[in-house]
Scaffold this motif. Structure first.
Motif, PDB file in Angstrom:
ATOM      1  N   ILE A  80      39.683  75.057  59.116  1.00 15.06           N
ATOM      2  CA  ILE A  80      38.886  73.816  59.073  1.00 15.06           C
ATOM      3  C   ILE A  80      38.188  73.681  57.723  1.00 15.06           C
ATOM      4  O   ILE A  80      38.196  72.618  57.094  1.00 15.06           O
ATOM      5  CB  ILE A  80      37.876  73.799  60.229  1.00 15.06           C
ATOM      6  N   ARG A  81      37.575  74.770  57.263  1.00 14.50           N
ATOM      7  CA  ARG A  81      36.887  74.714  55.972  1.00 14.50           C
ATOM      8  C   ARG A  81      37.878  74.555  54.828  1.00 14.50           C
ATOM      9  O   ARG A  81      37.566  73.943  53.795  1.00 14.50           O
ATOM     10  CB  ARG A  81      36.043  75.969  55.790  1.00 14.50           C
ATOM     11  N   GLY A  82      39.092  75.116  54.969  1.00 14.34           N
ATOM     12  CA  GLY A  82      40.096  74.967  53.919  1.00 14.34           C
ATOM     13  C   GLY A  82      40.566  73.536  53.760  1.00 14.34           C
ATOM     14  O   GLY A  82      40.739  73.041  52.634  1.00 14.34           O
ATOM     15  N   PHE A  83      40.775  72.835  54.884  1.00 13.50           N
ATOM     16  CA  PHE A  83      41.151  71.426  54.795  1.00 13.50           C
ATOM     17  C   PHE A  83      40.046  70.617  54.115  1.00 13.50           C
ATOM     18  O   PHE A  83      40.312  69.711  53.318  1.00 13.50           O
ATOM     19  CB  PHE A  83      41.414  70.862  56.188  1.00 13.50           C
ATOM     20  N   ASN A  84      38.775  70.902  54.424  1.00  9.23           N
ATOM     21  CA  ASN A  84      37.667  70.168  53.807  1.00  9.23           C
ATOM     22  C   ASN A  84      37.521  70.484  52.331  1.00  9.23           C
ATOM     23  O   ASN A  84      36.973  69.667  51.575  1.00  9.23           O
ATOM     24  CB  ASN A  84      36.363  70.484  54.537  1.00  9.23           C
ATOM     25  N   ALA A  85      37.979  71.658  51.901  1.00  9.22           N
ATOM     26  CA  ALA A  85      37.837  72.050  50.500  1.00  9.22           C
ATOM     27  C   ALA A  85      38.909  71.441  49.606  1.00  9.22           C
ATOM     28  O   ALA A  85      38.792  71.512  48.377  1.00  9.22           O
ATOM     29  CB  ALA A  85      37.874  73.579  50.372  1.00  9.22           C
ATOM     30  N   LEU A  86      39.957  70.837  50.183  1.00 10.52           N
ATOM     31  CA  LEU A  86      41.001  70.231  49.355  1.00 10.52           C
ATOM     32  C   LEU A  86      40.436  69.038  48.580  1.00 10.52           C
ATOM     33  O   LEU A  86      39.598  68.299  49.083  1.00 10.52           O
ATOM     34  CB  LEU A  86      42.170  69.790  50.234  1.00 10.52           C
ATOM     35  N   THR A  87      40.959  68.861  47.361  1.00 14.39           N
ATOM     36  CA  THR A  87      40.496  67.767  46.500  1.00 14.39           C
ATOM     37  C   THR A  87      41.270  66.494  46.806  1.00 14.39           C
ATOM     38  O   THR A  87      42.501  66.521  46.851  1.00 14.39           O
ATOM     39  CB  THR A  87      40.691  68.136  45.019  1.00 14.39           C
ATOM     40  N   PRO A  88      40.580  65.369  47.036  1.00 18.88           N
ATOM     41  CA  PRO A  88      41.311  64.113  47.270  1.00 18.88           C
ATOM     42  C   PRO A  88      42.153  63.739  46.066  1.00 18.88           C
ATOM     43  O   PRO A  88      41.709  63.788  44.929  1.00 18.88           O
ATOM     44  CB  PRO A  88      40.192  63.093  47.507  1.00 18.88           C
ATOM     45  N   GLY A  89      43.409  63.374  46.305  1.00 17.87           N
ATOM     46  CA  GLY A  89      44.305  63.002  45.226  1.00 17.87           C
ATOM     47  C   GLY A  89      44.897  64.179  44.485  1.00 17.87           C
ATOM     48  O   GLY A  89      45.519  63.996  43.440  1.00 17.87           O
ATOM     49  N   GLY A  90      44.719  65.411  44.997  1.00 18.81           N
ATOM     50  CA  GLY A  90      45.261  66.576  44.333  1.00 18.81           C
ATOM     51  C   GLY A  90      46.735  66.778  44.642  1.00 18.81           C
ATOM     52  O   GLY A  90      47.410  65.946  45.262  1.00 18.81           O
ATOM     53  N   ALA A  91      47.256  67.924  44.159  1.00 18.74           N
ATOM     54  CA  ALA A  91      48.660  68.234  44.421  1.00 18.74           C
ATOM     55  C   ALA A  91      48.921  68.351  45.910  1.00 18.74           C
ATOM     56  O   ALA A  91      49.957  67.903  46.425  1.00 18.74           O
ATOM     57  CB  ALA A  91      49.037  69.530  43.697  1.00 18.74           C
ATOM     58  N   LEU A  92      48.004  68.975  46.648  1.00 24.50           N
ATOM     59  CA  LEU A  92      48.083  69.041  48.098  1.00 24.50           C
ATOM     60  C   LEU A  92      47.096  68.031  48.660  1.00 24.50           C
ATOM     61  O   LEU A  92      45.893  68.176  48.475  1.00 24.50           O
ATOM     62  CB  LEU A  92      47.732  70.450  48.584  1.00 24.50           C
ATOM     63  N   PRO A  93      47.580  66.984  49.302  1.00 23.96           N
ATOM     64  CA  PRO A  93      46.670  65.898  49.719  1.00 23.96           C
ATOM     65  C   PRO A  93      45.652  66.360  50.738  1.00 23.96           C
ATOM     66  O   PRO A  93      45.931  67.218  51.587  1.00 23.96           O
ATOM     67  CB  PRO A  93      47.617  64.852  50.299  1.00 23.96           C
ATOM     68  N   ARG A  94      44.458  65.806  50.643  1.00 26.29           N
ATOM     69  CA  ARG A  94      43.391  66.117  51.597  1.00 26.29           C
ATOM     70  C   ARG A  94      43.599  65.284  52.857  1.00 26.29           C
ATOM     71  O   ARG A  94      43.771  64.076  52.790  1.00 26.29           O
ATOM     72  CB  ARG A  94      42.033  65.794  50.978  1.00 26.29           C
ATOM     73  N   PRO A  95      43.573  65.896  54.043  1.00 25.89           N
ATOM     74  CA  PRO A  95      43.828  65.128  55.269  1.00 25.89           C
ATOM     75  C   PRO A  95      42.732  64.103  55.526  1.00 25.89           C
ATOM     76  O   PRO A  95      41.572  64.285  55.175  1.00 25.89           O
ATOM     77  CB  PRO A  95      43.866  66.207  56.364  1.00 25.89           C
ATOM     78  N   ASP A  96      43.137  63.007  56.168  1.00 25.41           N
ATOM     79  CA  ASP A  96      42.178  62.006  56.634  1.00 25.41           C
ATOM     80  C   ASP A  96      41.690  62.313  58.041  1.00 25.41           C
ATOM     81  O   ASP A  96      40.696  61.731  58.481  1.00 25.41           O
ATOM     82  CB  ASP A  96      42.817  60.620  56.612  1.00 25.41           C
ATOM     83  N   LEU A  97      42.381  63.231  58.746  1.00 26.96           N
ATOM     84  CA  LEU A  97      42.037  63.584  60.120  1.00 26.96           C
ATOM     85  C   LEU A  97      42.523  65.004  60.379  1.00 26.96           C
ATOM     86  O   LEU A  97      43.588  65.398  59.884  1.00 26.96           O
ATOM     87  CB  LEU A  97      42.699  62.605  61.103  1.00 26.96           C
ATOM     88  N   ILE A  98      41.744  65.778  61.151  1.00 30.02           N
ATOM     89  CA  ILE A  98      42.099  67.149  61.504  1.00 30.02           C
ATOM     90  C   ILE A  98      42.238  67.232  63.020  1.00 30.02           C
ATOM     91  O   ILE A  98      41.388  66.724  63.756  1.00 30.02           O
ATOM     92  CB  ILE A  98      41.043  68.161  61.005  1.00 30.02           C
ATOM     93  N   ILE A  99      43.304  67.900  63.462  1.00 26.20           N
ATOM     94  CA  ILE A  99      43.523  68.176  64.891  1.00 26.20           C
ATOM     95  C   ILE A  99      43.559  69.681  65.068  1.00 26.20           C
ATOM     96  O   ILE A  99      44.369  70.367  64.433  1.00 26.20           O
ATOM     97  CB  ILE A  99      44.833  67.543  65.401  1.00 26.20           C
ATOM     98  N   VAL A 100      42.650  70.214  65.900  1.00 27.93           N
ATOM     99  CA  VAL A 100      42.660  71.630  66.277  1.00 27.93           C
ATOM    100  C   VAL A 100      43.258  71.690  67.677  1.00 27.93           C
ATOM    101  O   VAL A 100      42.669  71.175  68.638  1.00 27.93           O
ATOM    102  CB  VAL A 100      41.244  72.237  66.248  1.00 27.93           C
ATOM    103  N   ALA A 101      44.449  72.302  67.806  1.00 27.12           N
ATOM    104  CA  ALA A 101      45.203  72.212  69.057  1.00 27.12           C
ATOM    105  C   ALA A 101      45.641  73.597  69.533  1.00 27.12           C
ATOM    106  O   ALA A 101      45.903  74.505  68.739  1.00 27.12           O
ATOM    107  CB  ALA A 101      46.433  71.314  68.877  1.00 27.12           C
ATOM    108  N   ARG A 102      45.708  73.703  70.877  1.00 28.08           N
ATOM    109  CA  ARG A 102      46.219  74.911  71.532  1.00 28.08           C
ATOM    110  C   ARG A 102      46.588  74.525  72.956  1.00 28.08           C
ATOM    111  O   ARG A 102      45.975  73.655  73.567  1.00 28.08           O
ATOM    112  CB  ARG A 102      45.163  76.017  71.564  1.00 28.08           C
ATOM    113  N   GLY A 103      47.561  75.205  73.510  1.00 30.33           N
ATOM    114  CA  GLY A 103      47.948  74.968  74.885  1.00 30.33           C
ATOM    115  C   GLY A 103      46.945  75.563  75.862  1.00 30.33           C
ATOM    116  O   GLY A 103      45.924  76.143  75.492  1.00 30.33           O
TER     117      GLY A 103
END
Length: 523
Positions: A195-218
């Motif tokens: 979760i913290r890694g997705f938030n640390a991504l830079t917008p417009g960078g080589a790896l795009p920053r997500p607009d939404l996060i889903i934490v999923a498990r069965g």
């Protein structure tokens, strides 16, 4: 004889041990006899040292067992011991000879029973809720159509396939998967790190920053889902700047991350449905809106066209609107020449009246009067200044008789300097005033020369006088015996011809009259 022999005391023949030997023997006995054991009890005192080691007690109603978990073993614990929690600990029993104590080196902690685990969950939920991590004001709205969706789940499970399949059916989006363990000891740390890694991504960078996060498990048991109840996961979800959907377990399963997330989905497939709308539904809605807009525009244009026609029928004809102004224009155009001629005549009459008052004799009289007044004032100015200076000297003399000699002398000197300055200023003002008056007289003289009839004579005209008076009509000149003609370069006396004018006869009478001299046209 027997009295001379010293009999040994009871027990004196037992072997002797050093402290280290006995401590080592006790440690070996404990570790050999018990080895790896499981102990059930209630957690008592819990202490985490600065070094990272964990010390706690496991007790029952009569005894207490000291437990130790070394720093390298703490991260592998599935449940961190908390005071008052009933647990089953597993480890090796050992002794510490430095303090003559024994303890249990614990490397696994499990909650003893479902009730105790639920009590721990409720206690943790209340503590985190008191901090405001579950407040509705902290929750952010989900984006309507996210460009990139980040998914935190196991890459090898069926959950990610369900999410991708559901997104493909509804509205295909770009998906970033952050692999993480979804159960076990490493689950909480890896999910929080994702979760913290997705938030640390830079917008417009080589790896795009997500607009939404889903934490999923069965789905699974409460023990399987326990990693999502850990405080580190809850805090990471609450701190996320990216909107987060929690899809852990089935609809009946509830974990603490569900309270901290912005939205809770009952299943991973439902999380995909919450993340994106149905593309076909959007296209249908857009087409319906487009049809409504066309219909509204058509109706609005029809109403405006009908309204315009109604208003146009109520307006008068163009010719009717222009008849009155056209008639007024014709009347005014007929009146304009006559009005202009009358205006010119009034202006000419006014000019003659003003020129009569500007006769040379009048101007010469005014100039002579002003020059005489100026000479009179100039002659009176010097005596007046002299008399004023005399009065001031007399006044200063009277004052000087009553004052102390030295200050009076200084004051008289200052006043004398001031009087000298005033005399100089008066002299300059008098000279300036006289110069101004002379300049004004010269200006009036030039104006008199300009307006006088002598300038007109230089242009080829002549002045006719009878007995010294100007003659302006033919009748006044006929009865004179002698006339005086004044030209620009002199005067000439002439005698008019007394012979009567010959009779012009009928031919002259029949001839048309000569029109009056043209006074000019304004056009």
């Amino acid at each position: 004889m027997s009295d001379l022999i010293d009999e040994p005391a009871p027990g004196r023949n037992l072997p002797e041990y050093t402290v280290s030997e006995i401590s080592g023997a006790v440690k070996r006995t404990l570790e050999g006899e018990f080895g790896r054991v499981r102990v059930r009890g209630e957690v008592g005192r819990v202490f985490r040292a600065r070094s990272g080691h964990l010390y706690f007690d496991v007790k029952d109603e009569r005894n207490v067992l000291a437990c130790t978990t070394w720093r390298g073993q703490v991260g592998a614990l599935s449940v961190e011991p908390e005071e008052g929690l009933e647990v089953v600990v597993t480890g090796r029993l050992t002794a510490f000879g430095g303090q003559s104590k024994y303890n249990l080196n614990v490397d696994e902690v499990a909650v003893a029973g479902q009730g105790a685990l639920m009590a721990l969950l409720e206690k943790r939920r209340q503590a985190l809720a008191a901090e405001g991590l579950f407040d509705a004001a902290r929750k952010r709205p989900l984006p309507f159509l996210p460009g990139v969706i980040g998914v935190v789940t196991s890459p090898s499970g069926a959950v990610i396939r369900d999410i991708l399949h559901r997104l493909r059916d509804r509205f295909p989006r770009r998906v970033l998967v952050w692999p993480a363990a979804v159960q076990g000891a490493a689950c909480a740390a890896e999910v929080a790190r994702a979760i913290r890694g997705f938030n640390a991504l830079t917008p417009g960078g080589a790896l795009p920053r997500p607009d939404l996060i889903i934490v999923a498990r069965g789905g699974g048991s409460i023990e399987d889902l326990w990693g999502f109840n850990e405080e580190i996961v809850v805090r990471a979800a609450a701190e996320s700047a990216i909107p987060l959907i929690s899809a852990v377990g089935h609809e009946t399963d509830t974990t603490l991350i569900d309270y901290a997330a912005d939205r809770r989905a009952p299943t991973p497939s439902a999380a995909a449905e919450l993340a994106v709308p149905v593309r076909l539904d959007l296209l249908s809605a857009i087409e319906a809106q487009e049809a409504r807009i066309r219909l509204c525009l058509r109706n609005a244009l029809g109403h405006r066209r009908q309204r315009l026609g109604d208003l146009a029928r109520g307006l008068p004809r163009r010719e009717t609107l222009l008849d009155g102004p056209r008639q007024r224009l014709d009347i005014l155009s007929e009146r304009l020449p006559r009005a202009l001629i009358r205006a010119v005549e009034r202006r000419r009459l006014r000019l003659f009246e003003l020129s009569g008052s500007l006769r040379p004799a009048v101007l010469a009289g005014r100039i002579a009067h002003r020059r005489a007044r100026l000479d009179d004032l100039g002659g009176r100015l010097s005596p007046a200044l002299g008399r004023g200076l005399c009065r001031q000297r007399e006044a200063w003399g009277r004052l000087s008789a009553r004052l102390v000699p030295r200050p009076l002398t200084e004051r008289i000197a200052r006043q004398r300097e001031r009087l000298t300055v005033i005399e100089l200023r008066l002299a300059r003002d008098r000279a300036a005033r006289l110069a101004s008056l002379h300049a004004r007289i010269e200006s009036h003289g030039r104006l008199l020369a300009t307006l006088g009839y002598e300038a007109t004579l230089r242009r080829g005209y002549a002045v006719v006088r009878r007995e010294g008076r100007p003659v302006t009509t033919l009748a006044a000149a006929k009865g004179a015996r002698r006339l005086e003609l004044q030209f620009a370069d002199g005067r000439l006396e002439v005698a008019p011809d007394p012979a009567p004018a010959p009779d012009p006869g009928p031919a002259a009478a029949a001839a048309p009259k000569k029109p009056p001299p043209d006074q000019g046209s304004l056009f």
